[in-house]
Design a protein around this motif. Structure first.
Motif, PDB file in Angstrom:
ATOM      1  N   GLU A  72       0.833  -1.210   0.000  1.00 33.26           N
ATOM      2  CA  GLU A  72       0.000   0.000   0.000  1.00 33.26           C
ATOM      3  C   GLU A  72       0.865   1.257   0.000  1.00 33.26           C
ATOM      4  O   GLU A  72       0.474   2.283  -0.561  1.00 33.26           O
ATOM      5  CB  GLU A  72      -0.936   0.002   1.199  1.00 33.26           C
ATOM      6  N   ARG A  73       2.032   1.151   0.588  1.00 34.08           N
ATOM      7  CA  ARG A  73       2.936   2.306   0.594  1.00 34.08           C
ATOM      8  C   ARG A  73       3.291   2.734  -0.827  1.00 34.08           C
ATOM      9  O   ARG A  73       3.420   3.920  -1.125  1.00 34.08           O
ATOM     10  CB  ARG A  73       4.213   1.955   1.371  1.00 34.08           C
ATOM     11  N   PHE A  75       1.330   2.339  -3.473  1.00 37.60           N
ATOM     12  CA  PHE A  75       0.147   2.996  -4.035  1.00 37.60           C
ATOM     13  C   PHE A  75       0.051   4.447  -3.545  1.00 37.60           C
ATOM     14  O   PHE A  75      -0.290   5.350  -4.313  1.00 37.60           O
ATOM     15  CB  PHE A  75      -1.111   2.218  -3.656  1.00 37.60           C
ATOM     16  N   ILE A  76       0.362   4.652  -2.279  1.00 34.70           N
ATOM     17  CA  ILE A  76       0.343   6.008  -1.727  1.00 34.70           C
ATOM     18  C   ILE A  76       1.374   6.880  -2.437  1.00 34.70           C
ATOM     19  O   ILE A  76       1.100   8.031  -2.801  1.00 34.70           O
ATOM     20  CB  ILE A  76       0.611   5.971  -0.208  1.00 34.70           C
ATOM     21  N   ALA A  79       0.191   7.722  -6.031  1.00 38.15           N
ATOM     22  CA  ALA A  79      -0.827   8.775  -6.030  1.00 38.15           C
ATOM     23  C   ALA A  79      -0.224  10.132  -5.679  1.00 38.15           C
ATOM     24  O   ALA A  79      -0.608  11.157  -6.246  1.00 38.15           O
ATOM     25  CB  ALA A  79      -1.942   8.419  -5.052  1.00 38.15           C
ATOM     26  N   SER A  80       0.739  10.134  -4.761  1.00 37.46           N
ATOM     27  CA  SER A  80       1.330  11.398  -4.318  1.00 37.46           C
ATOM     28  C   SER A  80       2.127  12.086  -5.425  1.00 37.46           C
ATOM     29  O   SER A  80       2.347  13.300  -5.374  1.00 37.46           O
ATOM     30  CB  SER A  80       2.235  11.159  -3.106  1.00 37.46           C
ATOM     31  N   ASN A  84      -2.685   8.565 -11.818  1.00 37.07           N
ATOM     32  CA  ASN A  84      -4.092   8.272 -11.574  1.00 37.07           C
ATOM     33  C   ASN A  84      -4.496   6.846 -11.930  1.00 37.07           C
ATOM     34  O   ASN A  84      -5.655   6.465 -11.761  1.00 37.07           O
ATOM     35  CB  ASN A  84      -4.996   9.264 -12.309  1.00 37.07           C
ATOM     36  N   TRP A 114      -6.438  -0.765  -1.903  1.00 40.76           N
ATOM     37  CA  TRP A 114      -5.430   0.302  -1.817  1.00 40.76           C
ATOM     38  C   TRP A 114      -5.729   1.409  -2.823  1.00 40.76           C
ATOM     39  O   TRP A 114      -5.637   2.591  -2.495  1.00 40.76           O
ATOM     40  CB  TRP A 114      -4.041  -0.270  -2.097  1.00 40.76           C
ATOM     41  N   ALA A 115      -6.062   1.009  -4.049  1.00 38.60           N
ATOM     42  CA  ALA A 115      -6.345   1.997  -5.092  1.00 38.60           C
ATOM     43  C   ALA A 115      -7.544   2.860  -4.702  1.00 38.60           C
ATOM     44  O   ALA A 115      -7.530   4.085  -4.901  1.00 38.60           O
ATOM     45  CB  ALA A 115      -6.610   1.289  -6.422  1.00 38.60           C
ATOM     46  N   ARG A 117      -8.575   3.615  -1.722  1.00 40.38           N
ATOM     47  CA  ARG A 117      -8.204   4.554  -0.657  1.00 40.38           C
ATOM     48  C   ARG A 117      -7.316   5.679  -1.175  1.00 40.38           C
ATOM     49  O   ARG A 117      -7.329   6.785  -0.617  1.00 40.38           O
ATOM     50  CB  ARG A 117      -7.494   3.804   0.479  1.00 40.38           C
ATOM     51  N   CYS A 118      -6.554   5.402  -2.218  1.00 43.90           N
ATOM     52  CA  CYS A 118      -5.611   6.401  -2.736  1.00 43.90           C
ATOM     53  C   CYS A 118      -6.178   7.221  -3.891  1.00 43.90           C
ATOM     54  O   CYS A 118      -5.514   8.135  -4.387  1.00 43.90           O
ATOM     55  CB  CYS A 118      -4.324   5.710  -3.197  1.00 43.90           C
ATOM     56  N   LEU A 120      -6.829   6.006  -6.908  1.00 41.54           N
ATOM     57  CA  LEU A 120      -6.259   5.512  -8.160  1.00 41.54           C
ATOM     58  C   LEU A 120      -7.253   4.603  -8.879  1.00 41.54           C
ATOM     59  O   LEU A 120      -8.138   4.018  -8.263  1.00 41.54           O
ATOM     60  CB  LEU A 120      -4.975   4.722  -7.896  1.00 41.54           C
TER      61      LEU A 120
END
Length: 326
Positions: A72-73, A75-76, A79-80, A84, A114-115, A117-118, A120
């Motif tokens: 998940e890190r 994915f974060i 996104a950061s 997209n 994960w996507a 939440r982020c 994506l």
């Protein structure tokens, strides 16, 4: 952010530019991306890894890799940086129903969570099929390309797509599905370094390219099946089969808003870019800042081209074994 846009009737890639990342070597292994994974078995591709490793050792290796290679890190972080979309290659044994091949569907489930939440979107890509569609290691088994000659194997691949579509059709993060990665053309098959280098020569008998007529029929069948399951806004992506110009006008017979037809995704013998396969002249023009390369590709497909694997870093620069740009 993107979920809200889709809810408002907008489509990523049409109303908003796609900025994506390809999550290669996570659920489909390619030796050149992480050779250390293959040190214990000494094989050159994932199918032979599964065949030759002791089952408990194989499961432990895959579990450790899948748990840590993408998290998940990541994915974060994706996104950061303003991306997209993530493209997730999956193997034909993703559901774990092929004996000797541990599935990975739980990791796909995690990726969607994960996507979501982020913010994506996810493009699911069927990257391998039984008997392989190209004879590359990224098709599962090196030097073997017999899938299209086996009707049962073809039907199995289509049912995997249907099962994936049913499982994820209601996921807010689903952007769409790519029917098949890199079904190989005659010219590319004849010049590919993997051709003729199967570990089991008997298994490779009858190997050959994926004919255009077969590929178009496959895509029509897959499109009908997936469109009946997926929501209208979900996109269906077709790889061009290393024959970009052969698709001009073909997509006009389908739903133009929701079909992502053949995309800029070519390889030419001596190049394998880190996250993408693109014909050498096109890569060179892109690297030189020539936007006409992309426009040329788009002209074949009504402007709907997804360069879903592209990087200016070549395999050699990433520590891989395939050649750099000349």
């Amino acid at each position: 952010r993107q979920h809200a846009a889709k809810g408002a009737g907008m489509t990523l890639g049409v109303d908003e530019k796609i900025n994506g990342v390809n999550l290669g070597n996570w659920l489909v292994l390619e030796k050149w991306m992480k050779p250390a994974l293959f040190e214990e078995c000494g094989e050159d591709d994932e199918i032979w890894m599964h065949r030759t490793m002791e089952p408990s050792r194989l499961e432990a290796l895959l579990r450790r890799h899948r748990e840590t290679y993408v998290t998940e890190r990541d994915f974060i972080a994706i996104a950061s940086h303003g991306y997209n979309l993530v493209r997730i290659p999956v193997p034909y044994f993703v559901f774990g129903d092929v004996e000797g091949y541990p599935g990975c569907i739980e990791y796909v489930d995690r990726a969607f969570a994960w996507a979501d939440r982020c913010g994506l979107q996810v493009l699911l890509d069927l990257h391998t099929v039984p008997g392989s569609q190209n004879g590359y290691d990224n098709g599962g088994i090196t030097g073997v390309c017999t899938w299209r000659k086996d009707p049962e194997a073809v039907e199995y691949a289509l049912t995997v797509l249907e099962r994936l579509a049913k499982r994820y059709r209601n996921e807010p993060a689903l952007y769409g599905m790519e029917v098949l990665n890199e079904p190989i053309s005659w010219l590319v098959y004849r010049t590919a370094p993997s051709t003729g280098h199967a570990k089991d020569k008997e298994e490779a008998k009858g190997s050959g390219h994926v004919p255009m007529r077969f590929l178009k029929d496959l895509y029509r069948d897959a499109y009908r099946r997936l469109r009946a399951i997926l929501k209208p806004e979900s996109v269906i992506v077709f790889h061009d089969g290393f024959r970009l110009g052969a698709w001009r006008g073909w997509e006009g017979r389908h739903d133009e808003r929701h079909v992502g037809p053949a995309h800029l995704h070519h390889r030419h013998g001596d190049i394998r870019t880190g996250a993408c396969d693109v014909a050498v002249p096109v890569v060179r023009r892109i690297q030189q800042g020539d936007d006409s390369a992309g426009r040329t590709a788009c002209s074949c497909h009504g402007g709907r081209v997804v360069p879903d694997e592209y990087s200016r870093a070549t395999a050699a620069r990433c520590g891989g074994t395939q050649g750099d740009l000349p």
